[in-house]
Design a protein around this motif. Structure first.
Motif, mmCIF file in Angstrom:
data_model
loop_
_atom_site.group_PDB
_atom_site.id
_atom_site.type_symbol
_atom_site.label_atom_id
_atom_site.label_comp_id
_atom_site.label_asym_id
_atom_site.label_seq_id
_atom_site.Cartn_x
_atom_site.Cartn_y
_atom_site.Cartn_z
ATOM 1 N N ARG A 166 0.952 -1.274 -0.021
ATOM 2 C CA ARG A 166 -0.033 -0.025 0.103
ATOM 3 C C ARG A 166 0.939 1.392 -0.037
ATOM 4 N N THR A 167 0.447 2.199 -0.804
ATOM 5 C CA THR A 167 1.245 3.460 -0.833
ATOM 6 C C THR A 167 0.292 4.655 -0.403
ATOM 7 N N TYR A 168 0.925 5.356 0.551
ATOM 8 C CA TYR A 168 0.183 6.487 1.227
ATOM 9 C C TYR A 168 0.838 7.997 0.717
ATOM 10 N N GLU A 169 -0.112 8.852 0.640
ATOM 11 C CA GLU A 169 0.306 10.310 0.862
ATOM 12 C C GLU A 169 0.158 10.576 2.235
ATOM 13 N N ALA A 170 0.943 11.655 2.591
ATOM 14 C CA ALA A 170 0.980 12.216 3.870
ATOM 15 C C ALA A 170 1.187 13.613 4.115
ATOM 16 N N GLU A 171 0.665 14.087 5.285
ATOM 17 C CA GLU A 171 0.713 15.468 5.704
ATOM 18 C C GLU A 171 1.563 15.188 7.307
ATOM 19 N N SER A 184 1.498 23.119 11.254
ATOM 20 C CA SER A 184 1.625 22.233 10.086
ATOM 21 C C SER A 184 2.824 22.451 9.036
ATOM 22 N N LEU A 185 3.107 21.305 8.710
ATOM 23 C CA LEU A 185 4.596 21.266 7.693
ATOM 24 C C LEU A 185 4.003 21.014 6.704
ATOM 25 N N GLY A 186 2.566 21.019 6.331
ATOM 26 C CA GLY A 186 1.994 20.678 5.110
ATOM 27 C C GLY A 186 2.216 19.095 4.433
ATOM 28 N N ARG A 187 2.143 18.762 3.091
ATOM 29 C CA ARG A 187 2.265 17.784 2.674
ATOM 30 C C ARG A 187 3.779 17.163 2.491
ATOM 31 N N VAL A 188 3.965 15.953 3.012
ATOM 32 C CA VAL A 188 5.350 15.228 2.862
ATOM 33 C C VAL A 188 5.423 14.841 1.514
ATOM 34 N N PRO A 189 6.741 15.517 0.998
ATOM 35 C CA PRO A 189 6.940 15.461 -0.489
ATOM 36 C C PRO A 189 7.291 14.212 -0.939
ATOM 37 N N TYR A 190 6.930 13.055 -0.304
ATOM 38 C CA TYR A 190 7.138 11.734 -0.731
ATOM 39 C C TYR A 190 5.952 10.879 -0.284
ATOM 40 N N HIS A 191 5.632 9.778 -1.322
ATOM 41 C CA HIS A 191 4.647 8.762 -0.720
ATOM 42 C C HIS A 191 5.341 7.801 0.110
ATOM 43 N N LEU A 192 4.647 7.246 1.162
ATOM 44 C CA LEU A 192 5.191 6.727 2.280
ATOM 45 C C LEU A 192 4.459 5.194 1.936
ATOM 46 N N PRO A 193 5.470 4.346 2.651
ATOM 47 C CA PRO A 193 4.847 2.735 2.545
ATOM 48 C C PRO A 193 4.065 2.493 3.999
ATOM 49 N N CYS A 194 3.507 1.478 3.869
ATOM 50 C CA CYS A 194 2.336 0.872 4.715
ATOM 51 C C CYS A 194 2.974 0.838 5.912
ATOM 52 N N TYR A 195 4.081 0.123 6.107
ATOM 53 C CA TYR A 195 4.819 -0.416 7.415
ATOM 54 C C TYR A 195 5.524 0.593 7.800
ATOM 55 N N LEU A 196 5.729 1.985 7.437
ATOM 56 C CA LEU A 196 6.538 2.951 8.029
ATOM 57 C C LEU A 196 6.188 3.028 9.604
ATOM 58 N N PRO A 197 5.252 3.138 10.174
ATOM 59 C CA PRO A 197 5.082 2.845 11.745
ATOM 60 C C PRO A 197 5.820 1.944 12.425
ATOM 61 N N LYS A 198 6.052 0.863 11.710
ATOM 62 C CA LYS A 198 6.582 -0.345 12.565
ATOM 63 C C LYS A 198 7.956 -0.584 12.507
ATOM 64 N N TYR A 199 8.691 -0.245 11.466
ATOM 65 C CA TYR A 199 10.074 -0.727 11.633
ATOM 66 C C TYR A 199 11.055 0.588 11.378
ATOM 67 N N SER A 200 10.787 1.895 11.395
ATOM 68 C CA SER A 200 11.346 2.921 11.343
ATOM 69 C C SER A 200 11.783 3.730 12.638
#
Length: 482
Positions: A180-185, A198-214
């Motif tokens: 899964r790919t996400y857009e993020a703010e 607010s930092l606005g929109r993050v300039p990259y798409h993020l992977p679904c498992y970002l909260p787990k292993y980063s």
């Protein structure tokens, strides 16, 4: 002619020399030093001391069982643990937070300068050494997105601690890889200033498992994570807490598109103050890369290659996933393997050793942690944050009491006393309570500290409690201290 006891007074050293000596001591020793006198307690509690000690404090290991019913976290001094003939109990400190929220219920998000970040109905910034934590409210965006993730960081340029929170919204799903790919703010909160910005929109798409292993990868004042989508071939991203900017960090040149697509088998971290990557995507071995010079692509080096089929103390198993935590002075690597075993790897002989640190049978969260005296209350000074639990001198003594009992429990004499202890004998807690009630001494006096130390012994407790009055107990203490 009567023999008189000769007294050898301790020479008075200048304060700056005492300060310098104390800043070089390990956490366990400093907890003892807090009991020496009021001056030392005041010195160790000073924010300037916390900052100086932090620069000298070696990295330790923070362990927390993932299951919710475990109500403790453990801090392991690896330098003590790896000494010959050392006992695991001597190298660890166990904390059961006496707080209004249960740290055990939440995953440790990350660690920064001795502060632990966790999240429930608020963000909690905790220092387990001090027994302090503060809470800050969630961003107003909370609950409005598909997923969120967060971390605490520190900017050495501004001397500010900040919490960043990502808000993720799914935009695509690869039915083959199920990626899964996400857009993020993103929003950010500066401790001591607030509110959320607010930092606005993050300039990259993020992977679904970002909260787990980063987010165990903070180096050079920036937070790092891995990311890859076909539309954005860059692989390592970071957020700089100083200038509050997102940017790309170059990956090893050997990492092509096929390799990057397997990032669910990889992790990014820090080894010896350098950015590091662990690649478990190969079916036969694990590769550990380190970036010798930050942000220089040519400085990436494949430093270790570890076979996945290993034998540890006669037991054979396969390394499916591992996270290197730190490189020891011996050159060995301490790593979390398959998320449930802490192993020490010897690169010279290609062998593993099970440290058997905590004998926890469930999965664990293990992160590198630099223990410190950085106070969450001092960090948030001037802001309307709630300090739920502020350590007092009596609470220092209570915890030191537990520490002394645990330290002495391994000796045969103590075990004999424990086995044959009459249930009617006074407990240590009863004696400490009686000591606190004595008049004529205050909690910070050397006499009070001395009493807390000697009441560890069962015989001493019985003698102390068997005296006729508090006045006699006070005189008894003074005589013992002479």
């Amino acid at each position: 002619m009567m023999n008189k006891k000769r007294k050898f007074p301790i020479p008075e050293l200048p304060t700056h020399i005492i300060f310098d000596i104390l800043t070089r001591l390990p956490i366990k020793t400093l907890l003892d030093c807090q009991l020496v006198c009021k001056d030392w307690l005041s010195l160790i509690s000073d924010p300037h001391f916390a900052k100086t000690h932090l620069s000298n404090s070696p990295i330790s290991l923070l362990i927390k069982p993932i299951e919710h019913h475990h109500r403790q976290i453990r801090l392991i001094d690896v330098s003590l643990l790896t000494l010959p003939n050392s006992h695991p109990a001597d190298a660890q400190m166990i904390f059961k937070p006496k707080m209004h929220y249960q740290l055990s219920k939440e995953k440790i998000v990350n660690s920064c300068n001795g502060l632990i970040c966790s999240k429930d109905d608020s963000f909690y910034i905790t220092n387990p050494i001090l027994g302090e934590y503060i809470s800050i409210p969630l961003s107003s965006r909370a609950g409005k997105y598909d997923d969120t993730t967060s971390a605490i960081g520190y900017s050495p340029l501004t001397n500010k601690y900040k919490v960043i929170q990502f808000f993720l919204e799914q935009v695509s799903l690869n039915t083959v890889t199920m990626l899964r790919t996400y857009e993020a703010e993103a929003d950010i909160y500066t401790l001591g200033e607030g509110p959320w910005r607010s930092l606005g929109r993050v300039p990259y798409h993020l992977p679904c498992y970002l909260p787990k292993y980063s987010f165990n990868a903070s180096v050079n004042g920036a937070l790092h994570w891995l990311n890859f989508t076909p539309n954005s071939p860059d692989f390592i991203y970071c957020f700089d807490f100083g200038n509050e900017e997102f940017r790309v960090v170059p990956e090893p040149r050997e990492f092509g598109l096929e390799k990057k697509a397997l990032l669910n088998s990889m992790s990014v971290g820090v080894l010896k103050d350098s950015l590091a990557m662990c690649d478990c995507s190969n079916p036969h071995h694990v590769e550990i890369w380190t970036m010798k010079h930050y942000n220089i692509q040519e400085s990436w080096c494949k430093e270790f290659v570890i076979e996945k089929s290993v034998t540890v103390q006669g037991q054979y198993f396969t390394v499916k996933y591992c996270e290197p935590i730190m490189i020891l002075k011996s050159g060995d690597i301490l790593m979390l393997v398959n998320r449930n075993a802490l192993l020490q790897y010897d690169p010279k002989f290609g062998s593993f050793k099970n440290l058997n640190i905590c004998k926890i049978k469930s999965a664990i969260c293990a992160v590198g942690h630099i223990p410190s005296f950085v106070s969450p209350a001092d960090v948030a000074k001037g802001e309307r944050c709630t300090v739920y639990y502020k350590r007092k001198r009596t609470e220092i003594l209570d915890r030191m009491w537990e520490h002394m009992k645990g330290r002495s429990s391994g000796c045969a004499a103590h075990q004999q006393l424990h086995v044959h202890r009459n249930p009617n004998d006074p407990s240590g807690e009863e004696c400490l309570l009686k000591l606190k009630m004595l008049s004529g001494i205050t909690e910070g006096d050397p006499l009070y500290m001395f009493g807390a130390m000697i009441l560890v012994k069962c015989d001493t407790r019985k003698e102390f409690m068997g005296l006729a009055s508090d006045e006699i107990r006070l005189a008894w203490l003074k005589e013992k201290m002479r």
